[in-house]
Structure formats: C-alpha cells, structure tokens
Design an enzyme around this catalytic site. Sequence first.
Site, mmCIF file in Angstrom:
data_model
loop_
_atom_site.group_PDB
_atom_site.id
_atom_site.type_symbol
_atom_site.label_atom_id
_atom_site.label_comp_id
_atom_site.label_asym_id
_atom_site.label_seq_id
_atom_site.Cartn_x
_atom_site.Cartn_y
_atom_site.Cartn_z
ATOM 1 N N ARG A 35 91.683 62.284 169.772
ATOM 2 C CA ARG A 35 92.512 62.570 170.873
ATOM 3 C C ARG A 35 93.002 61.490 171.994
ATOM 4 O O ARG A 35 91.914 61.014 172.417
ATOM 5 C CB ARG A 35 92.340 63.811 171.527
ATOM 6 C CG ARG A 35 93.084 64.361 172.573
ATOM 7 C CD ARG A 35 92.753 65.824 172.956
ATOM 8 N NE ARG A 35 93.221 66.699 171.848
ATOM 9 C CZ ARG A 35 92.906 68.186 172.126
ATOM 10 N NH1 ARG A 35 92.803 68.649 173.325
ATOM 11 N NH2 ARG A 35 93.177 68.872 170.969
ATOM 12 N N LYS A 71 83.883 64.953 167.890
ATOM 13 C CA LYS A 71 85.413 64.745 168.552
ATOM 14 C C LYS A 71 85.243 63.544 169.237
ATOM 15 O O LYS A 71 84.278 63.200 170.056
ATOM 16 C CB LYS A 71 85.560 65.889 169.314
ATOM 17 C CG LYS A 71 87.010 66.229 169.810
ATOM 18 C CD LYS A 71 88.014 66.666 168.704
ATOM 19 C CE LYS A 71 89.535 66.545 168.975
ATOM 20 N NZ LYS A 71 90.048 66.951 167.755
ATOM 21 N N THR A 137 96.828 74.767 155.695
ATOM 22 C CA THR A 137 96.431 75.541 156.855
ATOM 23 C C THR A 137 97.485 76.635 156.638
ATOM 24 O O THR A 137 96.726 77.850 157.049
ATOM 25 C CB THR A 137 96.965 74.729 158.310
ATOM 26 O OG1 THR A 137 96.251 73.558 158.400
ATOM 27 C CG2 THR A 137 96.591 75.618 159.552
ATOM 28 N N GLY A 167 106.368 80.892 166.879
ATOM 29 C CA GLY A 167 106.346 79.406 166.383
ATOM 30 C C GLY A 167 106.348 79.267 164.931
ATOM 31 O O GLY A 167 105.819 79.524 164.045
ATOM 32 N N LEU A 168 107.784 78.408 164.692
ATOM 33 C CA LEU A 168 108.163 78.223 163.268
ATOM 34 C C LEU A 168 107.919 76.583 163.064
ATOM 35 O O LEU A 168 108.980 76.018 162.403
ATOM 36 C CB LEU A 168 109.351 78.567 163.204
ATOM 37 C CG LEU A 168 109.674 80.186 163.297
ATOM 38 C CD1 LEU A 168 111.131 80.497 163.554
ATOM 39 C CD2 LEU A 168 108.761 81.163 162.501
ATOM 40 N N ASN A 170 105.360 73.310 161.589
ATOM 41 C CA ASN A 170 104.875 72.988 160.212
ATOM 42 C C ASN A 170 104.230 74.197 159.544
ATOM 43 O O ASN A 170 104.444 74.273 158.256
ATOM 44 C CB ASN A 170 103.995 71.601 160.225
ATOM 45 C CG ASN A 170 104.754 70.481 160.888
ATOM 46 O OD1 ASN A 170 105.789 70.327 160.472
ATOM 47 N ND2 ASN A 170 104.428 69.683 161.507
ATOM 48 N N ASN A 248 95.583 76.734 167.761
ATOM 49 C CA ASN A 248 94.027 76.481 168.265
ATOM 50 C C ASN A 248 93.901 77.305 169.708
ATOM 51 O O ASN A 248 94.897 77.264 170.262
ATOM 52 C CB ASN A 248 93.911 74.859 168.554
ATOM 53 C CG ASN A 248 93.530 74.311 166.925
ATOM 54 O OD1 ASN A 248 92.793 74.685 166.244
ATOM 55 N ND2 ASN A 248 94.085 73.179 166.828
HETATM 56 N N1 LIG Z 1 99.136 71.452 161.423
HETATM 57 C C1 LIG Z 1 97.878 71.977 161.086
HETATM 58 O O1 LIG Z 1 97.497 71.766 159.813
HETATM 59 C C2 LIG Z 1 97.087 72.929 161.931
HETATM 60 C C3 LIG Z 1 95.787 72.894 161.732
HETATM 61 C C4 LIG Z 1 94.974 73.619 162.616
HETATM 62 C C5 LIG Z 1 95.551 74.391 163.667
HETATM 63 N N2 LIG Z 1 96.788 73.967 163.925
HETATM 64 C C6 LIG Z 1 97.408 74.540 165.278
HETATM 65 O O2 LIG Z 1 98.359 75.212 165.018
HETATM 66 C C7 LIG Z 1 99.669 75.383 165.736
HETATM 67 C C8 LIG Z 1 100.891 74.915 165.136
HETATM 68 O O3 LIG Z 1 100.861 73.783 164.486
HETATM 69 P P1 LIG Z 1 102.060 72.979 163.700
HETATM 70 O O4 LIG Z 1 101.444 72.030 163.188
HETATM 71 O O5 LIG Z 1 102.849 73.941 162.976
HETATM 72 O O6 LIG Z 1 102.575 72.588 165.271
HETATM 73 P P2 LIG Z 1 104.332 72.367 165.209
HETATM 74 O O7 LIG Z 1 104.335 71.486 166.779
HETATM 75 O O8 LIG Z 1 104.967 71.758 164.110
HETATM 76 O O9 LIG Z 1 104.793 73.656 165.621
HETATM 77 C C9 LIG Z 1 104.809 74.406 166.826
HETATM 78 C C10 LIG Z 1 105.986 75.212 167.109
HETATM 79 O O10 LIG Z 1 105.779 76.162 168.179
HETATM 80 C C11 LIG Z 1 107.183 76.275 168.845
HETATM 81 N N3 LIG Z 1 106.844 76.629 170.068
HETATM 82 C C12 LIG Z 1 106.531 76.036 171.375
HETATM 83 N N4 LIG Z 1 106.150 76.743 172.397
HETATM 84 C C13 LIG Z 1 106.813 77.950 172.193
HETATM 85 C C14 LIG Z 1 106.946 78.851 172.794
HETATM 86 N N5 LIG Z 1 106.413 79.130 173.883
HETATM 87 N N6 LIG Z 1 107.441 80.210 171.963
HETATM 88 C C15 LIG Z 1 107.712 79.969 170.684
HETATM 89 N N7 LIG Z 1 107.487 78.895 170.037
HETATM 90 C C16 LIG Z 1 107.202 77.880 170.708
HETATM 91 C C17 LIG Z 1 107.680 74.644 168.716
HETATM 92 O O11 LIG Z 1 109.116 74.801 169.014
HETATM 93 C C18 LIG Z 1 107.195 74.683 167.422
HETATM 94 O O12 LIG Z 1 108.198 74.957 166.488
HETATM 95 C C19 LIG Z 1 99.180 74.212 166.885
HETATM 96 O O13 LIG Z 1 98.467 75.206 168.020
HETATM 97 C C20 LIG Z 1 98.099 73.474 166.198
HETATM 98 O O14 LIG Z 1 97.174 72.971 167.151
HETATM 99 C C21 LIG Z 1 97.803 73.422 163.228
#
Ligand SMILES: NC(=O)c1ccc[n+]([C@@H]2O[C@H](COP(=O)([O-])OP(=O)(O)OC[C@H]3O[C@@H](n4cnc5c(N)ncnc54)[C@H](O)[C@@H]3O)[C@@H](O)[C@H]2O)c1
Length: 369
Positions: A35, A71, A137, A167-168, A170, A248
Amino acid sequence: MGHEQVLFCHSKNPDIKAIIAIHDTSLGSAMGATRLWPYVSEEAALKDALRLSRGMTYKAACANIPVGGGKAVIIAHPKDKTDELFRAYGRFIERLNGRFITGQDVNLTPEDVRTISQETSYVVGVEEKSGGPAPVTALGVFLGIQAAVEFGLLSESLQGVKVAVQGLGNVGKNLCQQLHENGAKLFVTDISKEKTEEVKRLFGATVVEPDEIYSLNVEVFSPCALGGIINSETIPLIQAPIIAGCANNQLGEEKIHSQMLAKKGILYCPDYVINAGGLINVYNEMIGYNEEKAFQQLHNIYDTLIEIFEIAQQQGVTTNGAAKQLAEQRIMMARSLKNQQKRIQESGVRIQEELLRWGASSAGRLSVG
Ligand SMILES: NC(=O)c1ccc[n+]([C@@H]2O[C@H](COP(=O)([O-])OP(=O)(O)OC[C@H]3O[C@@H](n4cnc5c(N)ncnc54)[C@H](O)[C@@H]3O)[C@@H](O)[C@H]2O)c1
C-alpha cells in the site's frame, strides 16, 4: 502482535521510506500487497503494516492455503510515485529472498507492480492470468452467503431470500449476478446512480438510498463498499439476521461490535474469511493458474464458515473470536509439524554421523587386525 520480522527500508537516492511487516511464516512465505499512503507519521504507517499483516496471517490460515501473513507500506504521496522509487522498493523485497511476496494494494497500479518486478521476482499480479480477483472474490462471498443461510435460516436454497447489497463495484455487481441467478431478491445501493440503474436493469434489483440500506427488512445484509460501516450507530438499525459481504474491516471496533452483533442474534461472517477469494486467486496465479484448483479452494470458504458458526455456537463466542481460534489452531499445527520435521532431519543427520564414525573406527580395527 507476535511478528517474526519488521523491516524499515530507507534510502536517500531515490528517497524512499517503506515498512515490510512479516507476521507469521508457519504456513509458508508471507504474502501481502503493498500500500502506498501519505501517512502522517512513521508510527501510523507501522501500526497499519502490523495490523494488516496479522490480518493476512488469519486470512490465509482460514482459507487453508499454504502462505503466511505479511504487508508492506510505502510512506509517500501518490503524486510522488516514480519508477526509481518502485525499483528501489523492489530491491528491498529481493533481499528477503522469498520470505515476503507482494502485489498491488491502495494507490498502486498494475504498471507499478510491473516496475517492482524489474528488481524482484517475488511479486504477483504482474500478468493477470485469471481476469482479476473480483469475480473470484464475489463467488467466495456467494458461497459464504449460502453457508450462512443454511446455518442461520436452515435453508439450502436462496430462492426468494432477500439480500441487501451495499456497493455495486467490481465485487458487488458480480455478486448480484450470482444471487439473481440463484433466485435471491435484490435490494441495492451505491453512490453512483449509473451503477444502481445498471443492476436494476440487469437483475431486477430494487434501488434504495445509501442511508436506507441498513434498516431494510431483509434476510442478508451484504456490505461490499467500505470498511467500518458496522458500528454503534448502524447496528441498532440492522434488521437482517445475517451479515455477509466482501468489504474489508467491516467492524468499526472488532471486539465491541462483534459482541453487539452476537447479542442482537445477528450471524456475522468475518470479513477476512468470506472475502478470501482474492487471496486464493493471487496464490493460484503464483503457483500456475489452474481454474479448477482455484475454485476447489474457494469452496473451503463455505466449509470454514460452517465450522466457525459451529465453534461460535458451541462455545458461546462471537464468530470473529471463533475465526481467530480456528486460524490459530491451524498455525500451531503447521508449526508443530515443521518442528517435528526438523527434529527428524536432525536425528537423521546424527544417525548418519554415528554410522560414519562407527564405519571409520571398524575399518581402522579391521586394517589393524
Ligand atoms: N476486489 C476484490 O477482489 C476484493 C477482495 C477482498 C476485499 N475487497 C474489498 O471489498 C470492497 C469492494 O471492493 P471492490 O473491488 O468491489 O471495490 P470498488 O471500488 O470496485 O467498489 C466499491 C463500490 O462502493 C461504492 N460506494 C462507495 N461509497 C459508498 C457508500 N457510502 N454507499 C454505497 N456505495 C458506496 C462505490 O461507488 C463503488 O461502486 C472493498 O472494501 C475492498 O477492499 C475486494
């Protein structure tokens, strides 16, 4: 926190300050993404690295994959990123000789990871062989929801089960697809109208405002956006008997809020257990991607969660406490196996030495005789 090794990496030209925290390597080399963040102090950076690396140890142990927890944090502002900085950082990693393997986290791009890989091979995610971690995931979270619904609601089917997804992005969007295909009824929110409209159109979801998502009368609340959203303000609002999402660090204060959830009778899927699909994916990319194997390991998420729910129920502890207990048991077992192997190897060497000594002395006696 029981770390094995913490490295403070520093050079003046190029100017770099980074901290690599190796928490535990009982199960294998420490894995953890890097990070980059403009921390206000070295102490704040250290705290983050220590906490996150310990989290990785538990995550890998619960996912049942043979890697340890680590980390790294680079103390810098994203606008000060340079190739020289990443190459210098790569040299620090290389010196650890594979004890630490890293990848991309906040403020790093795949391009930055490729620059690091010019100096070290202990990097994952250089070439994406699997299409990125998000679909994997999401599938892990889907399996986790199935486990929680089976344990908590005694239902083997998701048909008609109401799920609220916050949250919609990835992961969230992929999860909605899985849920929709399996008959769940979706309620969704996001700060992006474009994303909510897309999920409404594709999967027939009901869209609600961001602050309405907590209090919906649904069976599952799935946080897939931000950390810290389960706290003293939101817990009284939550109606869902199950919380299962990918975000997370969902709990504001781990101990306090996991206990509040348990008291309210809410079945909480510990985030680092249910969202381990990303790590499983990265690990499989490292050992040579095999989709079948990766998906097999992903199914461990279902089994591990059922085991955690049972421990929590039997011992009257929170699911978070049960997950830690399970992870620590697996780590202790790996340590004792390693020690046994070491003892066997050492005694093997001793026997060989005895035999050589015995051989030499009897040869001497023979020649004299
Ligand atoms: N991508 C992975 O494989 C992975 C793996 C482990 C953990 N995570 C965790 O999962 C979470 C989502 O990951 P991602 O890759 O989908 O991220 P992303 O950034 O693609 O999606 C996050 C979504 O949340 C929305 N958002 C932000 N604030 C919001 C709010 N107040 N209310 C509603 N929606 C809101 C954003 O507009 C976005 O669409 C993160 O916390 C990430 O650390 C992701």
